[in-house]
Each structure stands twice: as C-alpha cells, then as structure tokens.
Write a protein that holds these residues in place. Structure first.
Motif, PDB file in Angstrom:
ATOM      1  N   ILE A 270     -32.890   4.543 -20.711  1.00  0.00           N
ATOM      2  CA  ILE A 270     -34.229   5.028 -22.034  1.00  0.00           C
ATOM      3  C   ILE A 270     -34.721   5.958 -21.696  1.00  0.00           C
ATOM      4  O   ILE A 270     -35.165   6.707 -22.684  1.00  0.00           O
ATOM      5  CB  ILE A 270     -34.714   3.445 -21.613  1.00  0.00           C
ATOM      6  CG1 ILE A 270     -33.917   2.136 -22.239  1.00  0.00           C
ATOM      7  CG2 ILE A 270     -36.251   3.568 -22.981  1.00  0.00           C
ATOM      8  CD1 ILE A 270     -34.736   0.626 -21.462  1.00  0.00           C
ATOM      9  N   ARG A 271     -35.510   6.368 -20.187  1.00  0.00           N
ATOM     10  CA  ARG A 271     -36.083   7.356 -20.557  1.00  0.00           C
ATOM     11  C   ARG A 271     -34.924   8.524 -20.870  1.00  0.00           C
ATOM     12  O   ARG A 271     -35.920   9.254 -22.052  1.00  0.00           O
ATOM     13  CB  ARG A 271     -37.314   7.101 -19.242  1.00  0.00           C
ATOM     14  CG  ARG A 271     -37.669   6.622 -18.922  1.00  0.00           C
ATOM     15  CD  ARG A 271     -38.959   6.893 -18.169  1.00  0.00           C
ATOM     16  NE  ARG A 271     -38.203   6.353 -17.078  1.00  0.00           N
ATOM     17  CZ  ARG A 271     -37.796   7.497 -15.925  1.00  0.00           C
ATOM     18  NH1 ARG A 271     -38.225   8.674 -15.959  1.00  0.00           N
ATOM     19  NH2 ARG A 271     -37.506   7.759 -14.385  1.00  0.00           N
ATOM     20  N   PHE A 272     -34.579   9.106 -20.387  1.00  0.00           N
ATOM     21  CA  PHE A 272     -33.458  10.232 -20.598  1.00  0.00           C
ATOM     22  C   PHE A 272     -32.749  10.160 -21.879  1.00  0.00           C
ATOM     23  O   PHE A 272     -32.558  10.891 -22.017  1.00  0.00           O
ATOM     24  CB  PHE A 272     -32.925  10.762 -19.021  1.00  0.00           C
ATOM     25  CG  PHE A 272     -33.895  11.101 -17.926  1.00  0.00           C
ATOM     26  CD1 PHE A 272     -34.547  12.889 -17.285  1.00  0.00           C
ATOM     27  CD2 PHE A 272     -34.712  10.306 -17.472  1.00  0.00           C
ATOM     28  CE1 PHE A 272     -35.453  12.361 -17.413  1.00  0.00           C
ATOM     29  CE2 PHE A 272     -35.955  10.787 -16.777  1.00  0.00           C
ATOM     30  CZ  PHE A 272     -35.923  11.653 -16.293  1.00  0.00           C
ATOM     31  N   GLY A 273     -31.904   9.056 -21.939  1.00  0.00           N
ATOM     32  CA  GLY A 273     -30.974   9.147 -22.780  1.00  0.00           C
ATOM     33  C   GLY A 273     -31.405   8.715 -23.959  1.00  0.00           C
ATOM     34  O   GLY A 273     -30.717   9.486 -24.787  1.00  0.00           O
ATOM     35  N   TYR A 274     -31.982   7.688 -24.177  1.00  0.00           N
ATOM     36  CA  TYR A 274     -32.614   7.614 -25.574  1.00  0.00           C
ATOM     37  C   TYR A 274     -33.439   7.860 -26.102  1.00  0.00           C
ATOM     38  O   TYR A 274     -33.657   8.797 -27.754  1.00  0.00           O
ATOM     39  CB  TYR A 274     -33.168   5.876 -25.438  1.00  0.00           C
ATOM     40  CG  TYR A 274     -33.029   4.919 -26.793  1.00  0.00           C
ATOM     41  CD1 TYR A 274     -32.068   4.941 -27.532  1.00  0.00           C
ATOM     42  CD2 TYR A 274     -34.824   4.815 -27.496  1.00  0.00           C
ATOM     43  CE1 TYR A 274     -32.233   4.247 -28.981  1.00  0.00           C
ATOM     44  CE2 TYR A 274     -34.711   4.395 -28.338  1.00  0.00           C
ATOM     45  CZ  TYR A 274     -33.496   3.913 -29.224  1.00  0.00           C
ATOM     46  OH  TYR A 274     -34.493   3.917 -30.254  1.00  0.00           O
ATOM     47  N   TYR A 275     -34.875   8.422 -25.377  1.00  0.00           N
ATOM     48  CA  TYR A 275     -35.922   8.814 -25.920  1.00  0.00           C
ATOM     49  C   TYR A 275     -35.517  10.587 -26.723  1.00  0.00           C
ATOM     50  O   TYR A 275     -36.215  10.646 -26.747  1.00  0.00           O
ATOM     51  CB  TYR A 275     -36.927   8.556 -24.764  1.00  0.00           C
ATOM     52  CG  TYR A 275     -37.249   7.557 -24.657  1.00  0.00           C
ATOM     53  CD1 TYR A 275     -37.360   6.369 -26.299  1.00  0.00           C
ATOM     54  CD2 TYR A 275     -37.903   6.325 -24.125  1.00  0.00           C
ATOM     55  CE1 TYR A 275     -37.964   5.655 -26.092  1.00  0.00           C
ATOM     56  CE2 TYR A 275     -38.470   5.111 -24.114  1.00  0.00           C
ATOM     57  CZ  TYR A 275     -38.066   4.669 -25.168  1.00  0.00           C
ATOM     58  OH  TYR A 275     -38.879   3.298 -24.960  1.00  0.00           O
ATOM     59  N   ARG A 276     -34.476  10.950 -25.197  1.00  0.00           N
ATOM     60  CA  ARG A 276     -34.645  12.686 -25.320  1.00  0.00           C
ATOM     61  C   ARG A 276     -32.661  12.417 -26.012  1.00  0.00           C
ATOM     62  O   ARG A 276     -32.153  14.059 -26.347  1.00  0.00           O
ATOM     63  CB  ARG A 276     -34.593  13.071 -23.852  1.00  0.00           C
ATOM     64  CG  ARG A 276     -35.755  12.867 -23.356  1.00  0.00           C
ATOM     65  CD  ARG A 276     -35.681  13.593 -22.004  1.00  0.00           C
ATOM     66  NE  ARG A 276     -37.064  13.182 -21.530  1.00  0.00           N
ATOM     67  CZ  ARG A 276     -37.239  13.728 -20.020  1.00  0.00           C
ATOM     68  NH1 ARG A 276     -36.276  14.737 -19.588  1.00  0.00           N
ATOM     69  NH2 ARG A 276     -38.442  13.888 -19.878  1.00  0.00           N
ATOM     70  N   TYR A 277     -32.490  11.740 -26.335  1.00  0.00           N
ATOM     71  CA  TYR A 277     -30.624  11.636 -27.090  1.00  0.00           C
ATOM     72  C   TYR A 277     -30.242  12.338 -26.123  1.00  0.00           C
ATOM     73  O   TYR A 277     -29.263  13.930 -27.241  1.00  0.00           O
ATOM     74  CB  TYR A 277     -31.223  12.447 -28.481  1.00  0.00           C
ATOM     75  CG  TYR A 277     -32.316  11.711 -29.562  1.00  0.00           C
ATOM     76  CD1 TYR A 277     -31.768  10.893 -30.226  1.00  0.00           C
ATOM     77  CD2 TYR A 277     -33.484  12.274 -30.049  1.00  0.00           C
ATOM     78  CE1 TYR A 277     -32.962  10.425 -31.114  1.00  0.00           C
ATOM     79  CE2 TYR A 277     -34.315  11.541 -30.611  1.00  0.00           C
ATOM     80  CZ  TYR A 277     -34.260  10.320 -31.775  1.00  0.00           C
ATOM     81  OH  TYR A 277     -34.679   9.759 -31.943  1.00  0.00           O
ATOM     82  N   ASP A 278     -29.951  12.375 -25.264  1.00  0.00           N
ATOM     83  CA  ASP A 278     -29.015  13.106 -24.199  1.00  0.00           C
ATOM     84  C   ASP A 278     -28.163  12.179 -23.438  1.00  0.00           C
ATOM     85  O   ASP A 278     -28.253  11.064 -23.334  1.00  0.00           O
ATOM     86  CB  ASP A 278     -29.667  13.394 -22.963  1.00  0.00           C
ATOM     87  CG  ASP A 278     -28.875  14.245 -21.852  1.00  0.00           C
ATOM     88  OD1 ASP A 278     -27.697  14.317 -22.130  1.00  0.00           O
ATOM     89  OD2 ASP A 278     -29.657  15.048 -21.063  1.00  0.00           O
TER      90      ASP A 278
ATOM     91  N   THR B 129     -25.207  12.779 -22.695  1.00  0.00           N
ATOM     92  CA  THR B 129     -24.517  13.050 -20.702  1.00  0.00           C
ATOM     93  C   THR B 129     -25.263  11.934 -20.446  1.00  0.00           C
ATOM     94  O   THR B 129     -24.326  10.803 -18.944  1.00  0.00           O
ATOM     95  CB  THR B 129     -25.018  14.280 -20.439  1.00  0.00           C
ATOM     96  OG1 THR B 129     -24.573  15.421 -21.297  1.00  0.00           O
ATOM     97  CG2 THR B 129     -24.349  14.562 -18.819  1.00  0.00           C
ATOM     98  N   ILE B 130     -26.662  11.547 -20.079  1.00  0.00           N
ATOM     99  CA  ILE B 130     -27.128  10.754 -19.922  1.00  0.00           C
ATOM    100  C   ILE B 130     -26.665   9.271 -19.662  1.00  0.00           C
ATOM    101  O   ILE B 130     -26.282   7.991 -18.877  1.00  0.00           O
ATOM    102  CB  ILE B 130     -28.954  10.606 -19.757  1.00  0.00           C
ATOM    103  CG1 ILE B 130     -29.191  11.579 -19.112  1.00  0.00           C
ATOM    104  CG2 ILE B 130     -30.052   9.727 -18.201  1.00  0.00           C
ATOM    105  CD1 ILE B 130     -30.363  12.276 -19.219  1.00  0.00           C
ATOM    106  N   MET B 131     -26.782   8.749 -20.765  1.00  0.00           N
ATOM    107  CA  MET B 131     -26.268   7.366 -21.172  1.00  0.00           C
ATOM    108  C   MET B 131     -24.624   7.180 -20.698  1.00  0.00           C
ATOM    109  O   MET B 131     -24.501   6.487 -20.951  1.00  0.00           O
ATOM    110  CB  MET B 131     -26.201   7.813 -23.509  1.00  0.00           C
ATOM    111  CG  MET B 131     -27.972   8.040 -23.810  1.00  0.00           C
ATOM    112  SD  MET B 131     -28.428   6.172 -23.301  1.00  0.00           S
ATOM    113  CE  MET B 131     -28.615   5.334 -24.080  1.00  0.00           C
ATOM    114  N   ILE B 132     -23.852   8.402 -21.027  1.00  0.00           N
ATOM    115  CA  ILE B 132     -22.424   7.285 -20.412  1.00  0.00           C
ATOM    116  C   ILE B 132     -22.983   7.372 -18.766  1.00  0.00           C
ATOM    117  O   ILE B 132     -22.026   6.312 -18.796  1.00  0.00           O
ATOM    118  CB  ILE B 132     -22.370   9.336 -21.672  1.00  0.00           C
ATOM    119  CG1 ILE B 132     -21.392   8.216 -22.827  1.00  0.00           C
ATOM    120  CG2 ILE B 132     -20.497   8.987 -20.228  1.00  0.00           C
ATOM    121  CD1 ILE B 132     -20.998  10.327 -23.341  1.00  0.00           C
TER     122      ILE B 132
END
Length: 221
Positions: free
Chosen positions: A181-189, A191-194
C-alpha cells in the motif's frame, strides 16, 4: 533499472515478510489455543451428544456467527480501542495481531467442529457405552479421529490469516500488505505491487503444500 529497483527494495521486503510471519504466527497460536476448545464445545454440546446443552450451544454458536459475519476491515477498525488497551498502540504487527486473532478464533472453531462431524457416530457411542468420561472421549476419541481435519483447518486458517494480514496494512499494521500500500499503491510502483503479490502467492503455496503433507502423515484411518 527494474533490477536496481528490486535490489533497493530487498531490505524493506525482508522486513515486511518477517512482520507478516510474526503477525500470522501470533494469531494462529491464539486461534488454536482458544478456537480448539471452542470448536470441541460447539460439537459436544450439540443435540444427541454426551454433553448436550442447547442453551450453551446456541450462545456459543451465536457469538461465533456474529464475529464471522463482520467484514475483517470493519473488525480491524472496530477493535482499535481494544488493540490500544492490550498492546498500547494501534499500529505495527503486534497491534494487528489482536484483530487477526479475534477474526481467526471463530473461523478455526468452526473448522474444528466440522472436522469432528465427520467422525463416525458409532465410534463415539461405543466410547460412551464402555463408560468413558467426557474428557476421555474428547482426548482419546474425538481429537485423534479428527486430527487430519484439524490439520487441514489449521492450514486454511493460516492461509486466511496471510490474506487478512495484507489488509492490516491499511491501518499501518506492517507486513507485506503495508509495503504494497505505502510503496506500491500510493506511489504507483508496479514493481513493488507485483513483487508483494508474488511473495504472498508463494507463501500460500508453501503453507498449503506443508499442510497437505502433514494431514496425510497424521491420517491413520
């Protein structure tokens, strides 16, 4: 570039992974300690069994159904005052373990009850006929006979907790979900989400594989 991002993420991933394991381990331990006897009580107080008690069965069944009917995200927020009282904080993996435990206890109790319903009633009646006490029937008949089902119940509960722990990230519970949530969702990253999704999938596969193996090993029927 992608590899550099991934390597730079490794310390955070490592920390988040062990936070998830920590939350799941505490919650599973509490679920087994409280949920196992609760599940046994739900079964033995049912109609026609040796500790039949309609009122107790109804009260326990109502409480279990009530908690299970509350969506976890609402339970998570609703239990924040209790979490603060017990742990002194509402953020972090220890705090998230309170809500996870409350959600896991009734779930696991129903799994235990269901696994005991698969036991041949003739086996229980035979134990009653030879004069076995309720405790002896529970200890020497019900728990051994239901052992494979209980192990499967622990496996399913663990997998559910992994999913719930990801949701705990919404309120700062830590773990892989929090990282997503912090890095993937809020920052649209992406790589982190996957990466976090792959970690959760691998974790669930490992738990299911180990649970199936253990269930087969303890099944002596």
């Amino acid at each position: 570039m992608l590899l550099d991002t991934f390597i730079g993420l490794l310390p955070e991933l490592n920390k988040a992974f062990f936070e998830t394991i920590y939350m799941v381990a505490i919650s599973l331990f509490v679920a087994i300690i409280v949920g196992l006897p609760l599940g046994v009580l739900l079964f033995v107080t049912d109609r026609g069994l040796f500790l039949e008690h309609a009122i107790l069965k109804s009260v326990l069944g109502f409480l279990v159904n009530m908690i299970r009917s509350i969506p976890f995200i609402i339970l998570l927020v609703g239990l924040l005052p209790l979490t603060k009282l017990i742990t002194g904080t509402t953020i972090g993996p220890t705090a998230a373990s309170v809500s996870l435990s409350v959600a896991a206890i009734p779930f696991f109790a129903r799994m235990v009850e269901t696994s005991m319903r698969e036991i041949d009633k003739g086996v229980i009646e035979a134990a009653v006929a030879v004069g076995a006490t309720p405790w002896m029937i529970i200890k020497d008949v019900l728990l051994p006979e239901a052992r494979p089902g209980i192990v499967q119940g622990i496996t399913i509960t663990t997998i559910s907790l992994v999913g719930y722990s990801a949701m705990a990230g919404i309120v700062g519970g830590g773990g892989v979900g929090d990282l997503a949530i912090r890095f993937g969702y809020y920052r649209y990253d992406n790589t982190i989400m996957i990466t976090t999704v792959v970690i959760l999938i691998c974790l669930v596969q490992i738990v299911q594989f180990a649970g199936d193996r253990i269930a087969r090993l303890v099944d002596k029927r």
